[in-house]
Design a protein around this motif. Structure first.
Motif, mmCIF file in Angstrom:
data_model
loop_
_atom_site.group_PDB
_atom_site.id
_atom_site.type_symbol
_atom_site.label_atom_id
_atom_site.label_comp_id
_atom_site.label_asym_id
_atom_site.label_seq_id
_atom_site.Cartn_x
_atom_site.Cartn_y
_atom_site.Cartn_z
ATOM 1 N N MET A 1 6.024 -1.013 -3.309
ATOM 2 C CA MET A 1 4.863 -1.424 -2.546
ATOM 3 C C MET A 1 4.185 -2.592 -3.247
ATOM 4 O O MET A 1 4.007 -2.601 -4.454
ATOM 5 C CB MET A 1 3.895 -0.246 -2.428
ATOM 6 C CG MET A 1 2.699 -0.547 -1.600
ATOM 7 S SD MET A 1 1.747 0.967 -1.371
ATOM 8 C CE MET A 1 0.281 0.260 -0.727
ATOM 9 N N ALA A 2 3.784 -3.586 -2.470
ATOM 10 C CA ALA A 2 3.166 -4.781 -3.037
ATOM 11 C C ALA A 2 1.649 -4.696 -2.950
ATOM 12 O O ALA A 2 1.092 -4.172 -1.993
ATOM 13 C CB ALA A 2 3.652 -6.023 -2.299
ATOM 14 N N THR A 3 0.999 -5.220 -3.981
ATOM 15 C CA THR A 3 -0.458 -5.323 -4.008
ATOM 16 C C THR A 3 -0.817 -6.779 -3.755
ATOM 17 O O THR A 3 -0.285 -7.676 -4.415
ATOM 18 C CB THR A 3 -1.005 -4.886 -5.382
ATOM 19 O OG1 THR A 3 -0.594 -3.548 -5.629
ATOM 20 C CG2 THR A 3 -2.511 -4.977 -5.423
ATOM 21 N N GLU A 4 -1.699 -7.023 -2.814
ATOM 22 C CA GLU A 4 -2.087 -8.385 -2.483
ATOM 23 C C GLU A 4 -3.081 -8.948 -3.497
ATOM 24 O O GLU A 4 -3.933 -8.236 -4.002
ATOM 25 C CB GLU A 4 -2.725 -8.430 -1.087
ATOM 26 C CG GLU A 4 -1.758 -8.089 0.024
ATOM 27 C CD GLU A 4 -2.413 -8.124 1.394
ATOM 28 O OE1 GLU A 4 -3.657 -7.983 1.490
ATOM 29 O OE2 GLU A 4 -1.677 -8.293 2.369
ATOM 30 N N ILE A 5 -2.944 -10.242 -3.765
ATOM 31 C CA ILE A 5 -3.894 -10.973 -4.609
ATOM 32 C C ILE A 5 -4.679 -11.859 -3.654
ATOM 33 O O ILE A 5 -4.097 -12.698 -2.968
ATOM 34 C CB ILE A 5 -3.164 -11.845 -5.650
ATOM 35 C CG1 ILE A 5 -2.199 -11.007 -6.483
ATOM 36 C CG2 ILE A 5 -4.172 -12.568 -6.542
ATOM 37 C CD1 ILE A 5 -1.178 -11.832 -7.236
ATOM 38 N N ARG A 6 -5.987 -11.647 -3.592
ATOM 39 C CA ARG A 6 -6.823 -12.382 -2.638
ATOM 40 C C ARG A 6 -7.953 -13.123 -3.340
ATOM 41 O O ARG A 6 -8.346 -12.773 -4.449
ATOM 42 C CB ARG A 6 -7.404 -11.417 -1.610
ATOM 43 C CG ARG A 6 -6.324 -10.809 -0.723
ATOM 44 C CD ARG A 6 -6.898 -10.282 0.563
ATOM 45 N NE ARG A 6 -5.844 -9.904 1.481
ATOM 46 C CZ ARG A 6 -5.381 -10.675 2.459
ATOM 47 N NH1 ARG A 6 -5.886 -11.874 2.633
ATOM 48 N NH2 ARG A 6 -4.425 -10.258 3.257
ATOM 49 N N VAL A 7 -8.466 -14.150 -2.673
ATOM 50 C CA VAL A 7 -9.599 -14.919 -3.192
ATOM 51 C C VAL A 7 -10.839 -14.030 -3.138
ATOM 52 O O VAL A 7 -11.163 -13.478 -2.090
ATOM 53 C CB VAL A 7 -9.833 -16.193 -2.346
ATOM 54 C CG1 VAL A 7 -11.069 -16.946 -2.831
ATOM 55 C CG2 VAL A 7 -8.603 -17.090 -2.381
ATOM 56 N N PRO A 8 -11.526 -13.872 -4.267
ATOM 57 C CA PRO A 8 -12.753 -13.057 -4.276
ATOM 58 C C PRO A 8 -13.920 -13.823 -3.650
ATOM 59 O O PRO A 8 -13.815 -15.015 -3.370
ATOM 60 C CB PRO A 8 -13.000 -12.826 -5.772
ATOM 61 C CG PRO A 8 -12.419 -14.040 -6.423
ATOM 62 C CD PRO A 8 -11.215 -14.407 -5.588
ATOM 63 N N THR A 9 -15.044 -13.142 -3.471
ATOM 64 C CA THR A 9 -16.265 -13.802 -3.020
ATOM 65 C C THR A 9 -16.643 -14.841 -4.072
ATOM 66 O O THR A 9 -16.698 -14.539 -5.269
ATOM 67 C CB THR A 9 -17.400 -12.774 -2.857
ATOM 68 O OG1 THR A 9 -16.965 -11.783 -1.927
ATOM 69 C CG2 THR A 9 -18.668 -13.433 -2.362
ATOM 70 N N LEU A 10 -16.892 -16.052 -3.625
ATOM 71 C CA LEU A 10 -17.094 -17.156 -4.559
ATOM 72 C C LEU A 10 -18.554 -17.437 -4.871
ATOM 73 O O LEU A 10 -18.866 -18.078 -5.854
ATOM 74 C CB LEU A 10 -16.437 -18.420 -3.996
ATOM 75 C CG LEU A 10 -14.932 -18.302 -3.772
ATOM 76 C CD1 LEU A 10 -14.431 -19.499 -2.972
ATOM 77 C CD2 LEU A 10 -14.202 -18.191 -5.093
#
Length: 108
Positions: A1-10
């Motif tokens: 299973m893959a874990t997504e890497i997303r842009v955090p609140t900036l």
């Protein structure tokens, strides 16, 4: 299973960032909370840390691209860490086995 890497609140008035630099390449092992990528905004430069341990999978957002908040940057494969670590112990195992028969042959 893959874990997504997303842009955090900036930040309150910041809605996008530019990918500055990836610290890891696809296929490299990563630890949880290890810095993976640097994001640059007009106000601040920040690092995005790994949300989980595993192996860096696909990098979706390349260096120099502009991304918005919550945009997908890449993924971490959890199962890949065990597979990547398996060949190392297997490669080390024959060395001690080869050394063990030599003393046994000398003792006989």
């Amino acid at each position: 299973m893959a874990t997504e890497i997303r842009v955090p609140t900036l930040g309150e008035s910041v809605s996008e960032a530019t990918i500055g630099k990836w610290f890891k390449k696809p296929g490299e092992a990563v630890k949880a909370d290890e810095p993976l990528v640097e994001l640059e905004t007009d106000k601040v430069t920040l690092e995005v840390n790994a949300p989980a341990a595993g192996v860096l999978g696909e990098i979706v957002a390349k260096e120099g691209e502009t991304v918005g908040v919550n945009a997908l940057l890449g993924s971490i494969t959890a199962g890949g860490a065990a597979v990547a670590a398996a060949p190392k112990p297997a490669a080390e195992a024959p060395k001690p086995a080869a050394a063990a028969p030599a003393p046994a042959a000398s003792g006989a």
